[in-house]
Motif scaffolding. Sequence first.
Motif, PDB file in Angstrom:
ATOM      1  N   GLY A  23      43.485  45.812  36.245  1.00 51.91           N
ATOM      2  CA  GLY A  23      44.595  45.869  35.293  1.00 51.91           C
ATOM      3  C   GLY A  23      45.714  44.888  35.602  1.00 51.91           C
ATOM      4  N   ILE A  24      45.442  43.865  36.425  1.00 53.10           N
ATOM      5  CA  ILE A  24      46.440  42.860  36.765  1.00 53.10           C
ATOM      6  C   ILE A  24      46.185  41.633  35.891  1.00 53.10           C
ATOM      7  CG2 ILE A  24      47.420  41.431  38.595  1.00 53.10           C
ATOM      8  CD1 ILE A  24      47.745  44.459  39.097  1.00 53.10           C
ATOM      9  N   GLU A  25      47.141  41.323  35.030  1.00 52.83           N
ATOM     10  CA  GLU A  25      46.984  40.215  34.100  1.00 52.83           C
ATOM     11  C   GLU A  25      47.044  38.866  34.806  1.00 52.83           C
ATOM     12  OE1 GLU A  25      49.648  40.378  30.798  1.00 52.83           O
ATOM     13  OE2 GLU A  25      49.390  42.528  30.551  1.00 52.83           O
ATOM     14  N   ALA A  26      46.407  37.863  34.188  1.00 52.72           N
ATOM     15  CA  ALA A  26      46.490  36.490  34.688  1.00 52.72           C
ATOM     16  C   ALA A  26      47.948  36.070  34.743  1.00 52.72           C
ATOM     17  CB  ALA A  26      45.705  35.560  33.774  1.00 52.72           C
ATOM     18  N   ARG A  27      48.268  35.203  35.701  1.00 53.56           N
ATOM     19  CA  ARG A  27      49.611  34.666  35.928  1.00 53.56           C
ATOM     20  C   ARG A  27      50.576  35.701  36.507  1.00 53.56           C
ATOM     21  NH1 ARG A  27      49.620  29.732  34.939  1.00 53.56           N
ATOM     22  NH2 ARG A  27      51.838  29.413  34.856  1.00 53.56           N
ATOM     23  N   THR A  28      50.038  36.724  37.174  1.00 54.02           N
ATOM     24  CA  THR A  28      50.873  37.714  37.865  1.00 54.02           C
ATOM     25  C   THR A  28      51.056  37.244  39.305  1.00 54.02           C
ATOM     26  OG1 THR A  28      50.048  39.526  36.494  1.00 54.02           O
ATOM     27  CG2 THR A  28      51.082  40.124  38.589  1.00 54.02           C
ATOM     28  N   GLU A  29      52.294  36.912  39.667  1.00 50.40           N
ATOM     29  CA  GLU A  29      52.611  36.464  41.022  1.00 50.40           C
ATOM     30  C   GLU A  29      52.315  37.574  42.026  1.00 50.40           C
ATOM     31  OE1 GLU A  29      53.536  33.557  42.095  1.00 50.40           O
ATOM     32  OE2 GLU A  29      54.330  32.513  40.342  1.00 50.40           O
ATOM     33  N   PHE A  30      51.959  37.176  43.249  1.00 55.13           N
ATOM     34  CA  PHE A  30      51.653  38.154  44.295  1.00 55.13           C
ATOM     35  C   PHE A  30      52.825  39.112  44.518  1.00 55.13           C
ATOM     36  CE2 PHE A  30      51.207  39.640  48.676  1.00 55.13           C
ATOM     37  CZ  PHE A  30      49.908  40.097  48.666  1.00 55.13           C
ATOM     38  N   GLY A  31      54.032  38.580  44.546  1.00 59.27           N
ATOM     39  CA  GLY A  31      55.216  39.408  44.764  1.00 59.27           C
ATOM     40  C   GLY A  31      55.462  40.425  43.662  1.00 59.27           C
ATOM     41  N   ASP A  32      54.880  40.199  42.498  1.00 57.75           N
ATOM     42  CA  ASP A  32      55.043  41.119  41.370  1.00 57.75           C
ATOM     43  C   ASP A  32      53.985  42.212  41.329  1.00 57.75           C
ATOM     44  OD1 ASP A  32      57.272  39.711  40.517  1.00 57.75           O
ATOM     45  OD2 ASP A  32      56.104  38.414  39.182  1.00 57.75           O
ATOM     46  N   LEU A  33      52.993  42.131  42.232  1.00 56.62           N
ATOM     47  CA  LEU A  33      51.987  43.190  42.296  1.00 56.62           C
ATOM     48  C   LEU A  33      52.644  44.475  42.791  1.00 56.62           C
ATOM     49  CD1 LEU A  33      49.070  41.219  43.992  1.00 56.62           C
ATOM     50  CD2 LEU A  33      49.209  41.914  41.600  1.00 56.62           C
ATOM     51  N   PRO A  34      52.200  45.622  42.322  1.00 59.63           N
ATOM     52  CA  PRO A  34      52.781  46.872  42.813  1.00 59.63           C
ATOM     53  C   PRO A  34      52.531  47.041  44.313  1.00 59.63           C
ATOM     54  CG  PRO A  34      50.911  47.309  41.345  1.00 59.63           C
ATOM     55  CD  PRO A  34      51.140  45.834  41.342  1.00 59.63           C
ATOM     56  N   ASP A  35      53.426  47.736  45.000  1.00 57.16           N
ATOM     57  CA  ASP A  35      53.274  47.961  46.438  1.00 57.16           C
ATOM     58  C   ASP A  35      51.997  48.720  46.768  1.00 57.16           C
ATOM     59  OD1 ASP A  35      55.624  46.609  46.973  1.00 57.16           O
ATOM     60  OD2 ASP A  35      56.838  48.422  46.960  1.00 57.16           O
ATOM     61  N   THR A  36      51.469  49.435  45.811  1.00 55.49           N
ATOM     62  CA  THR A  36      50.255  50.217  46.022  1.00 55.49           C
ATOM     63  C   THR A  36      48.979  49.393  45.814  1.00 55.49           C
ATOM     64  OG1 THR A  36      50.316  50.931  43.716  1.00 55.49           O
ATOM     65  CG2 THR A  36      51.354  52.380  45.356  1.00 55.49           C
ATOM     66  N   TRP A  37      49.127  48.140  45.387  1.00 56.75           N
ATOM     67  CA  TRP A  37      47.976  47.280  45.163  1.00 56.75           C
ATOM     68  C   TRP A  37      47.253  47.064  46.483  1.00 56.75           C
ATOM     69  CZ3 TRP A  37      46.511  42.485  47.048  1.00 56.75           C
ATOM     70  CH2 TRP A  37      45.470  41.846  46.378  1.00 56.75           C
ATOM     71  N   ALA A  38      45.922  46.976  46.425  1.00 51.65           N
ATOM     72  CA  ALA A  38      45.104  46.764  47.624  1.00 51.65           C
ATOM     73  C   ALA A  38      44.029  45.730  47.327  1.00 51.65           C
ATOM     74  CB  ALA A  38      44.462  48.070  48.064  1.00 51.65           C
ATOM     75  N   CYS A  39      43.512  45.128  48.373  1.00 50.70           N
ATOM     76  CA  CYS A  39      42.454  44.129  48.258  1.00 50.70           C
ATOM     77  C   CYS A  39      41.282  44.710  47.463  1.00 50.70           C
ATOM     78  CB  CYS A  39      41.996  43.707  49.658  1.00 50.70           C
ATOM     79  SG  CYS A  39      40.639  42.507  49.653  1.00 50.70           S
ATOM     80  N   SER A  40      40.833  43.959  46.481  1.00 45.08           N
ATOM     81  CA  SER A  40      39.726  44.453  45.659  1.00 45.08           C
ATOM     82  C   SER A  40      38.390  44.389  46.384  1.00 45.08           C
ATOM     83  CB  SER A  40      39.650  43.670  44.350  1.00 45.08           C
ATOM     84  OG  SER A  40      39.398  42.311  44.596  1.00 45.08           O
ATOM     85  N   ARG A  41      38.326  43.664  47.482  1.00 43.50           N
ATOM     86  CA  ARG A  41      37.073  43.570  48.233  1.00 43.50           C
ATOM     87  C   ARG A  41      36.979  44.623  49.334  1.00 43.50           C
ATOM     88  NH1 ARG A  41      35.686  37.977  50.823  1.00 43.50           N
ATOM     89  NH2 ARG A  41      35.464  37.388  48.651  1.00 43.50           N
ATOM     90  N   CYS A  42      38.053  44.769  50.148  1.00 39.07           N
ATOM     91  CA  CYS A  42      37.944  45.665  51.309  1.00 39.07           C
ATOM     92  C   CYS A  42      38.959  46.813  51.311  1.00 39.07           C
ATOM     93  CB  CYS A  42      38.073  44.865  52.613  1.00 39.07           C
ATOM     94  SG  CYS A  42      39.743  44.285  52.969  1.00 39.07           S
TER      95      CYS A  42
END
Length: 52
Positions: A23-42
């Motif tokens: 649910g993270i749109e293209a052109r979303t800066e890393f700093g704008d990701l929610p604090d709860t976001w986690a690596c999609s691989r691990c």
Amino acid sequence: MDSYRCGLCGYVYNPRAGEPGQGIEARTEFGDLPDTWACSRCGAEKNLFRKA
């Protein structure tokens, strides 16, 4: 737009692509990701990423 690399598995978050599967749109800066976001691989927490 800076990319960030996971310190555990090496996955690179590319802000130009985002992460549509999480649910993270293209052109979303890393700093704008929610604090709860986690690596999609691990599942590593956001604070384990470093600028690539």
